[in-house]
Design an enzyme around this catalytic site. Structure first.
Site, PDB file in Angstrom:
ATOM      1  N   THR A 155      18.827 -13.871 -40.595  1.00  0.00           N
ATOM      2  CA  THR A 155      18.893 -14.895 -39.008  1.00  0.00           C
ATOM      3  C   THR A 155      17.500 -15.035 -38.947  1.00  0.00           C
ATOM      4  OG1 THR A 155      21.166 -13.819 -39.019  1.00  0.00           O
ATOM      5  CG2 THR A 155      19.949 -15.241 -37.605  1.00  0.00           C
ATOM      6  N   VAL A 156      17.207 -14.353 -38.662  1.00  0.00           N
ATOM      7  CA  VAL A 156      15.557 -14.625 -37.423  1.00  0.00           C
ATOM      8  C   VAL A 156      14.527 -14.819 -38.349  1.00  0.00           C
ATOM      9  CG1 VAL A 156      13.931 -13.763 -35.969  1.00  0.00           C
ATOM     10  CG2 VAL A 156      16.335 -12.955 -35.481  1.00  0.00           C
ATOM     11  N   LYS A 199      12.624  -3.563 -32.611  1.00  0.00           N
ATOM     12  CA  LYS A 199      12.526  -2.800 -31.696  1.00  0.00           C
ATOM     13  C   LYS A 199      12.428  -1.834 -31.777  1.00  0.00           C
ATOM     14  CE  LYS A 199      16.813  -4.913 -32.618  1.00  0.00           C
ATOM     15  NZ  LYS A 199      17.352  -5.618 -31.451  1.00  0.00           N
ATOM     16  N   GLU A 244       6.396  -9.539 -30.195  1.00  0.00           N
ATOM     17  CA  GLU A 244       6.652 -10.259 -28.314  1.00  0.00           C
ATOM     18  C   GLU A 244       8.071 -10.499 -29.106  1.00  0.00           C
ATOM     19  OE1 GLU A 244       5.515 -12.079 -26.350  1.00  0.00           O
ATOM     20  OE2 GLU A 244       7.230 -11.180 -25.625  1.00  0.00           O
ATOM     21  N   GLY A 264      13.949 -11.520 -26.912  1.00  0.00           N
ATOM     22  CA  GLY A 264      14.024 -13.053 -27.455  1.00  0.00           C
ATOM     23  C   GLY A 264      12.540 -13.859 -27.166  1.00  0.00           C
ATOM     24  N   GLY A 270      26.378 -13.850 -34.195  1.00  0.00           N
ATOM     25  CA  GLY A 270      24.552 -13.594 -35.087  1.00  0.00           C
ATOM     26  C   GLY A 270      24.086 -13.037 -34.139  1.00  0.00           C
ATOM     27  N   GLU A 277      23.978  -6.553 -33.172  1.00  0.00           N
ATOM     28  CA  GLU A 277      23.195  -6.021 -34.500  1.00  0.00           C
ATOM     29  C   GLU A 277      24.559  -5.668 -36.310  1.00  0.00           C
ATOM     30  OE1 GLU A 277      20.150  -4.045 -33.806  1.00  0.00           O
ATOM     31  OE2 GLU A 277      19.892  -6.113 -32.547  1.00  0.00           O
ATOM     32  N   ASP A 333      20.529  -0.806 -27.564  1.00  0.00           N
ATOM     33  CA  ASP A 333      18.946  -1.537 -28.138  1.00  0.00           C
ATOM     34  C   ASP A 333      18.972  -1.754 -26.753  1.00  0.00           C
ATOM     35  OD1 ASP A 333      18.106  -4.393 -29.514  1.00  0.00           O
ATOM     36  OD2 ASP A 333      19.491  -5.078 -28.395  1.00  0.00           O
ATOM     37  N   LYS A 366      14.725  -1.270 -26.243  1.00  0.00           N
ATOM     38  CA  LYS A 366      13.507  -2.669 -25.258  1.00  0.00           C
ATOM     39  C   LYS A 366      13.073  -1.198 -23.993  1.00  0.00           C
ATOM     40  CE  LYS A 366      16.527  -5.827 -27.639  1.00  0.00           C
ATOM     41  NZ  LYS A 366      17.650  -6.600 -27.885  1.00  0.00           N
TER      42      LYS A 366
HETATM   43  N1  HSE Z   1      21.839  -7.252 -30.580  1.00  0.00           N
HETATM   44  C1  HSE Z   1      20.491  -7.694 -30.069  1.00  0.00           C
HETATM   45  C2  HSE Z   1      21.475  -8.687 -28.612  1.00  0.00           C
HETATM   46  C3  HSE Z   1      20.058  -8.587 -30.200  1.00  0.00           C
HETATM   47  O1  HSE Z   1      22.318  -8.565 -28.692  1.00  0.00           O
HETATM   48  O2  HSE Z   1      20.659  -8.974 -27.382  1.00  0.00           O
HETATM   49  C4  HSE Z   1      18.625  -9.275 -29.851  1.00  0.00           C
HETATM   50  O3  HSE Z   1      17.571  -8.040 -29.630  1.00  0.00           O
END
Ligand code: HSE
Length: 436
Positions: A13-14, A105, A129, A134, A187, A190, A201, A205
């Site tokens: 995706t990214v 991350k 970054e 994001g 999307g 994770e 997650d 961060k």
């Molecule tokens: N799964 C993460 C979220 C993706 O929902 O923020 C971005 O780091």
């Protein structure tokens, strides 16, 4: 026209978003950089999926090693994610003298110190970054824009999936699972959504931000983490009645010789800007001794917002290459010799406001019994709410407290759980009030 060659590893995706910007906005970027950012190779094992990107012949390959070994490639962008092969590829790229951009991350939170050390020793840049928030320029803000500040606290909504789920339950009464499925379909979740909903997650961060803000070694393992899977619609509704929304917050506060680092569902008052950050949006409130409070807000996940941050890093590195300024900003914001092992404050030592919900018998003396135990542990009640009236069976009793120490709260709740008038385990949600 000068040319900087780029190799992209991973076209999910990214990664596809990054390729799209490099190809479709090539001229615009060139006019800002003074050189062409040429996407020489994109490596991905999946050659079947149509990404809708017009790659020139020979650009799309399956062999990542070819990218890593290509002497013409200046910048490697790692968009594979995870802690497996991505680490080997990054280290190999560094070893081959390439500049690296990543959004990884999980890898940075667990092994960022090692990666940065390798990059610094080799004299290459490692930029990340997109690993936090994001599109929000949080890493650049901490490394550059706020460089003259002592950061005192960072409070953020850093997971779009959790924010989406909580917003859908709060505003539309949608069930948890249905909201999670939508986040997956959109999307932002994770591949393993447990990483989102259990708070991992967000902790990844926060570990990165704490290192950047406070000059501490990256420390993931000591962050207190509680996800949103146990937040019930009834707690969300009670929170609303008291004037709060429940958010999964990442909290990193400087506390002298230690740092508070915690991730948990938190009640945020309506008047606080963070309580108005909904859907899959992210935001982080940074407080510094010079700036006061500063809020960054934007999409923390998804194809194009995340790709935008990756391009920002790629352009920074391209500019560094063009001016011979690689290594201009230290990779973790502080000079390596200034980075210290700052302990994370054990969660039992924090002091904050709390929300409790008890399921208790509706009969005379119950409330005084509960408040007596809370008083014994120096927990002062700010307000109480009892819902409904029943001649038989328990009713919910909801309380908000003034500042109390977490260790005392735990002792009190465990004593209360043992009473025959209280059914089940009491619920605890921490509150982040404006006066904290
Ligand atoms: N799964 C993460 C979220 C993706 O929902 O923020 C971005 O780091």
């Amino acid at each position: 026209m000068k040319k900087i060659n780029i190799g992209l590893l991973g076209c999910g995706t990214v990664g596809a978003g990054v390729a799209k910007i490099l190809i479709e906005s090539g001229e615009l970027i060139c006019s800002r950089v003074g050189a062409a950012l040429n996407l020489k190779h994109v490596a991905d094992v999946d050659m079947e999926t149509d990404r809708g990107i017009p790659f020139d012949d020979g650009v799309f390959i399956t062999d990542a090693q070819k990218v890593l070994d290509d002497p013409d490639i200046d910048i490697v962008i790692e968009m594979i994610g995870g802690e497996g092969i991505a680490k080997d590829f990054i280290l190999k790229a560094i070893d081959n003298g390439k500049q690296v951009v990543t959004a990884n991350k999980a890898l940075l939170a667990s092994q960022g110190d090692t990666l940065c050390k390798a990059a610094a020793e080799k004299g290459v840049d490692l930029a990340y970054e997109a690993s936090v928030g994001g599109c929000m320029p949080i890493v650049k803000s901490l490394k550059e824009s706020l460089v003259g500040n002592r950061i005192t606290s960072m409070i953020g909504i850093l997971n779009g999936t959790c924010n989406y789920i909580l917003s859908k339950i709060t505003d539309e009464g949608k069930p948890f699972e249905a909201a999670l499925s939508e986040a997956q379909a959109n999307g932002f979740a994770e591949a393993d959504p447990a990483l989102d909903v259990e708070g991992t997650d967000t902790a990844h961060k926060l570990a990165i931000l704490n290192a950047l803000a406070y000059g501490m070694e990256i420390n993931l393992k000591d962050i207190y983490v509680e996800g949103i899977s146990r937040v019930t619609p009834s707690d969300i509704a009670f929170a609303k009645e008291f004037g709060y929304r429940i958010k999964l917050l990442a909290i990193g506060k400087h506390r002298g010789d230690s740092v508070e680092a915690r991730v948990h569902p938190t009640m945020v008052p309506f008047g606080n800007l963070l309580s108005n950050v909904n859907s899959n949006l992210n935001a982080v409130m940074i407080s510094g001794d010079a700036v006061g409070d500063m809020l960054l807000y934007g999409y923390g996940a998804g194809m194009m917002p995340t790709a935008s941050a990756v391009i920002s890093d790629t352009v920074d590195i391209a500019r560094n290459l063009l001016t011979g300024a690689t290594g201009r900003t230290p990779l973790l914001s502080y000079q390596p010799r200034a980075i210290r092992k700052i302990p994370v404050m054990p969660v039992d030592e924090i002091s904050t406001h709390y929300y409790f919900r008890f399921s208790a018998a509706d009969r005379p003396g119950v409330l005084s019994k509960i408040s007596g135990i809370l008083g014994k542990y120096k927990i002062s009640i700010k307000s109480v709410h009892q819902k409904g009236r029943k001649s038989e069976g328990p009713v919910p009793i909801v309380m908000l407290t003034h500042h109390a120490k977490e260790s005392n709260v735990k002792k009190a709740l465990s004593e209360l759980a043992g009473l025959d008038i209280v059914e089940g385990r009491p619920v605890l949600i921490r509150i982040e009030d404006n006066d904290q």
